[in-house]
Design an enzyme around this catalytic site. Structure first.
Site, PDB file in Angstrom:
ATOM      1  N   GLU A   1       0.853  -1.178   0.000  1.00 62.22           N
ATOM      2  CA  GLU A   1       0.000   0.000   0.000  1.00 62.22           C
ATOM      3  C   GLU A   1       0.892   1.232   0.000  1.00 62.22           C
ATOM      4  OE1 GLU A   1      -3.318   0.195   2.673  1.00 62.22           O
ATOM      5  OE2 GLU A   1      -3.617  -1.966   2.521  1.00 62.22           O
TER       6      GLU A   1
ATOM      7  N   CYS B   1      -2.582  -6.972   5.786  1.00 65.33           N
ATOM      8  CA  CYS B   1      -1.940  -8.206   5.310  1.00 65.33           C
ATOM      9  C   CYS B   1      -1.157  -8.962   6.382  1.00 65.33           C
ATOM     10  CB  CYS B   1      -1.030  -7.881   4.136  1.00 65.33           C
ATOM     11  SG  CYS B   1      -1.921  -7.038   2.827  1.00 65.33           S
TER      12      CYS B   1
HETATM   13  C1  UGA Z   1       2.778  -5.990   2.737  1.00 67.07           C
HETATM   14  C2  UGA Z   1       3.983  -6.538   1.958  1.00 67.07           C
HETATM   15  O1  UGA Z   1       5.122  -5.680   2.159  1.00 67.07           O
HETATM   16  C3  UGA Z   1       3.669  -6.633   0.460  1.00 67.07           C
HETATM   17  O2  UGA Z   1       4.768  -7.226  -0.217  1.00 67.07           O
HETATM   18  C4  UGA Z   1       2.424  -7.505   0.288  1.00 67.07           C
HETATM   19  O3  UGA Z   1       2.047  -7.604  -1.078  1.00 67.07           O
HETATM   20  C5  UGA Z   1       1.272  -6.873   1.058  1.00 67.07           C
HETATM   21  O4  UGA Z   1       1.633  -6.809   2.454  1.00 67.07           O
HETATM   22  C6  UGA Z   1       0.061  -7.747   0.862  1.00 67.07           C
HETATM   23  O5  UGA Z   1       0.063  -8.895   1.303  1.00 67.07           O
HETATM   24  O6  UGA Z   1      -0.860  -7.318   0.147  1.00 67.07           O
HETATM   25  P1  UGA Z   1       1.802  -3.549   3.211  1.00 67.07           P
HETATM   26  O7  UGA Z   1       0.899  -4.232   4.196  1.00 67.07           O
HETATM   27  O8  UGA Z   1       1.243  -2.583   2.244  1.00 67.07           O
HETATM   28  O9  UGA Z   1       2.564  -4.659   2.315  1.00 67.07           O
HETATM   29  O10 UGA Z   1       2.874  -2.756   4.054  1.00 67.07           O
HETATM   30  P2  UGA Z   1       4.417  -2.856   4.453  1.00 67.07           P
HETATM   31  O11 UGA Z   1       5.126  -1.729   3.845  1.00 67.07           O
HETATM   32  O12 UGA Z   1       4.952  -4.206   4.240  1.00 67.07           O
HETATM   33  O13 UGA Z   1       4.307  -2.570   6.025  1.00 67.07           O
HETATM   34  C7  UGA Z   1       3.557  -3.427   6.885  1.00 67.07           C
HETATM   35  C8  UGA Z   1       3.699  -2.984   8.323  1.00 67.07           C
HETATM   36  O14 UGA Z   1       5.019  -3.257   8.797  1.00 67.07           O
HETATM   37  C9  UGA Z   1       3.473  -1.499   8.573  1.00 67.07           C
HETATM   38  O15 UGA Z   1       2.706  -1.325   9.742  1.00 67.07           O
HETATM   39  C10 UGA Z   1       4.869  -0.936   8.750  1.00 67.07           C
HETATM   40  O16 UGA Z   1       4.881   0.208   9.556  1.00 67.07           O
HETATM   41  C11 UGA Z   1       5.561  -2.107   9.423  1.00 67.07           C
HETATM   42  N1  UGA Z   1       7.027  -2.106   9.227  1.00 67.07           N
HETATM   43  C12 UGA Z   1       7.558  -2.234   7.991  1.00 67.07           C
HETATM   44  C13 UGA Z   1       7.856  -2.011  10.334  1.00 67.07           C
HETATM   45  O17 UGA Z   1       7.392  -1.907  11.490  1.00 67.07           O
HETATM   46  N2  UGA Z   1       9.213  -2.052  10.149  1.00 67.07           N
HETATM   47  C14 UGA Z   1       9.767  -2.183   8.921  1.00 67.07           C
HETATM   48  O18 UGA Z   1      11.024  -2.201   8.830  1.00 67.07           O
HETATM   49  C15 UGA Z   1       8.922  -2.271   7.820  1.00 67.07           C
END
Ligand code: UGA
Length: 435
Positions: free
Chosen positions: A160, A265
């Site tokens: 997202e 997700c």
């Molecule tokens: C995630 C995956 O990254 C995508 O590859 C996948 O397609 C998607 O889910 C899905 O299944 O549709 P998304 O949920 O959009 O994507 O967001 P991310 O950027 O992955 O972040 C997820 C969560 O992890 C957020 O709350 C973010 O703040 C947290 N996060 C991310 C951390 O706490 N630390 C990090 O280093 C990275």
């Protein structure tokens, strides 16, 4: 090639709009009139940078259409993408009701047609679902044989906030095909891409999606645990992460410590995989730990507030960032809910601020939310950062000192560089920063 995309949520509309941009004739389908009429008027049903422009391009070129008449369009399609939601049941297992309904609709729609069709599952589904649920229902309902109905699983890896760019420039494409017909159709659809294309069976494709999300979620929980140790032993986890990330096997990405992962997700997918494994008698200690660490992280910022402010009762605390991450208006499973809940339990006057997500968050949490930063910060005893919005990165220390009763910033996302507030009068603490 006529392509229908069933489900005009986040996956469906991004898939539809980007395929229309690539020149395919796309019909986005949904049972919700409102979504379809928005798309037809060039309005995106979700907030996603660059998406509305693609929808408008598609409408102008005639490549993109939208409709609620599912059966008619499915019957006329060469390829149908299934992009409906797969929410969680109470026990964490995957709720397949939309997948089952759509499979029945597809079966009914193609019953009286002679035309070959390829059905591609893009929704995130637990291993075996494409073969044992989708394919089975479609063949039963339509009375047709496998030779005229191609079936494949093609997971999405969109993030997202950068979904359009991820769809236009993927780093890999996974095709889990059961037959040559679906393989040929998908190879045609993705022929413009230069990234690696991996071929496997549907259950492997399903598992790749769950494994990727679970791995990333586990990585976050693991670094959160390490960051908590760094706090205790007074060092900056960001430096530790920098050193770790120089190892190409570890990589720099997903080493950001904080209040944990949210979104539509990671929490859902980790729970669904854990439940599916448990149902088949398999333990999943890593998945258990991934979720339990994630539940504990929001407590840390509340404890920090208590340490600095003493008793929290009747204090005014602003939660900066309600969306589950920056550049989205999505609040699903946002860690802000956990933080707000804990503060409310201590009778804190909680105010929420977000540039995009106030409406949805206020409705679900019942707290006062605003997109006006000044209003949110005025007279606050403390600010807790939950989302690393760019808007917060440019906050000047004087702004906080002038507005807040006590200029205290508790950073749950390492939004600011260490030293940014040094000597400014703002008290700054952050997860994984040490003293
Ligand atoms: C995630 C995956 O990254 C995508 O590859 C996948 O397609 C998607 O889910 C899905 O299944 O549709 P998304 O949920 O959009 O994507 O967001 P991310 O950027 O992955 O972040 C997820 C969560 O992890 C957020 O709350 C973010 O703040 C947290 N996060 C991310 C951390 O706490 N630390 C990090 O280093 C990275």
């Amino acid at each position: 090639m006529r392509i229908s995309v069933i489900g005009s949520g986040y996956v469906g509309i991004v898939t539809g709009a980007t395929l229309a941009e690539a020149g395919f004739k796309i019909t986005c389908l949904d049972i919700l009139e409102e979504k379809i009429s928005d798309i037809k008027r060039g309005i995106s049903p979700i907030y996603e940078p660059g998406l509305e422009r693609l929808i408008r391009n598609g409408l102008d070129s005639g490549n993109l259409n939208a409709s609620t008449e599912l059966e008619k369009h499915i019957a006329n399609s060469d390829v149908v993408f299934v992009c409906v939601g797969t929410p969680s049941n109470e026990d964490g297992s995957i709720d397949l009701q939309y997948i089952e309904n759509v499979s029945k609709t597809i079966g009914k729609s193609i019953k009286d047609s002679e035309k070959d069709i390829v059905v591609v599952v893009k929704s995130t589904v637990v291993p075996l679902t494409t073969e044992e649920t989708v394919q089975k229902i479609i063949l039963e309902e339509s009375g047709r044989g496998r030779e005229t109905v191609g079936i494949a699983m093609n997971p999405e890896f969109l993030r997202e906030g950068s979904a359009v760019d991820d769809a236009l420039n993927p780093d890999r494409i996974v095709l889990g095909c059961t037959d040559e017909k679906s393989k040929a159709a998908l190879m045609k659809i993705y022929e413009g891409h230069t990234c690696p294309i991996m071929h496997c069976d549907p259950r492997t494709a399903e598992m790749i999606k769950y494994s990727s999300n679970s791995f990333l979620a586990a990585k976050i929980s693991f670094v959160n645990e390490l960051a908590n140790m760094c706090d205790k032993w007074n060092m900056d986890f960001e430096m530790v992460a920098e050193g770790m990330g120089m190892d190409s096997r570890i990589s720099k990405q997903f080493l950001r410590a904080g209040v944990g992962f949210g979104g539509s997700c990671f929490p859902k997918d980790v729970k669904a995989l854990r439940r599916a494994a448990k149902n088949d008698g398999l333990g999943s200690e890593m998945l258990d730990a991934t979720l339990s660490v994630n539940e504990k992280q929001p407590e840390i910022v509340v404890n920090m507030a208590r340490e600095i402010l003493g008793e929290l009762k009747n204090k005014r605390i602003v939660v900066l960032g309600l969306a589950f991450k920056a550049d989205t208006d999505d609040v699903r499973e946002s860690r802000a809910f956990n933080i707000v809940e804990k503060l409310k339990n201590e009778n804190v006057e909680v105010i929420g601020h977000d540039p995009q997500a106030t409406e949805a968050f206020a409705e679900e949490s019942g707290i006062t939310c605003t997109d006006d930063l000044e209003e949110a910060l005025r007279d606050a005893d403390c600010a807790i950062i939950q989302t690393e919005w760019n808007e917060y990165k440019s906050i000047k220390p004087e702004f906080l000192c002038n507005l807040m009763k006590k200029p205290v910033v508790i950073d749950g996302r390492r939004t600011f560089d260490n030293g940014y507030f040094a000597g400014t009068g703002v008290e700054y603490v952050a997860i994984g920063l040490g003293n």
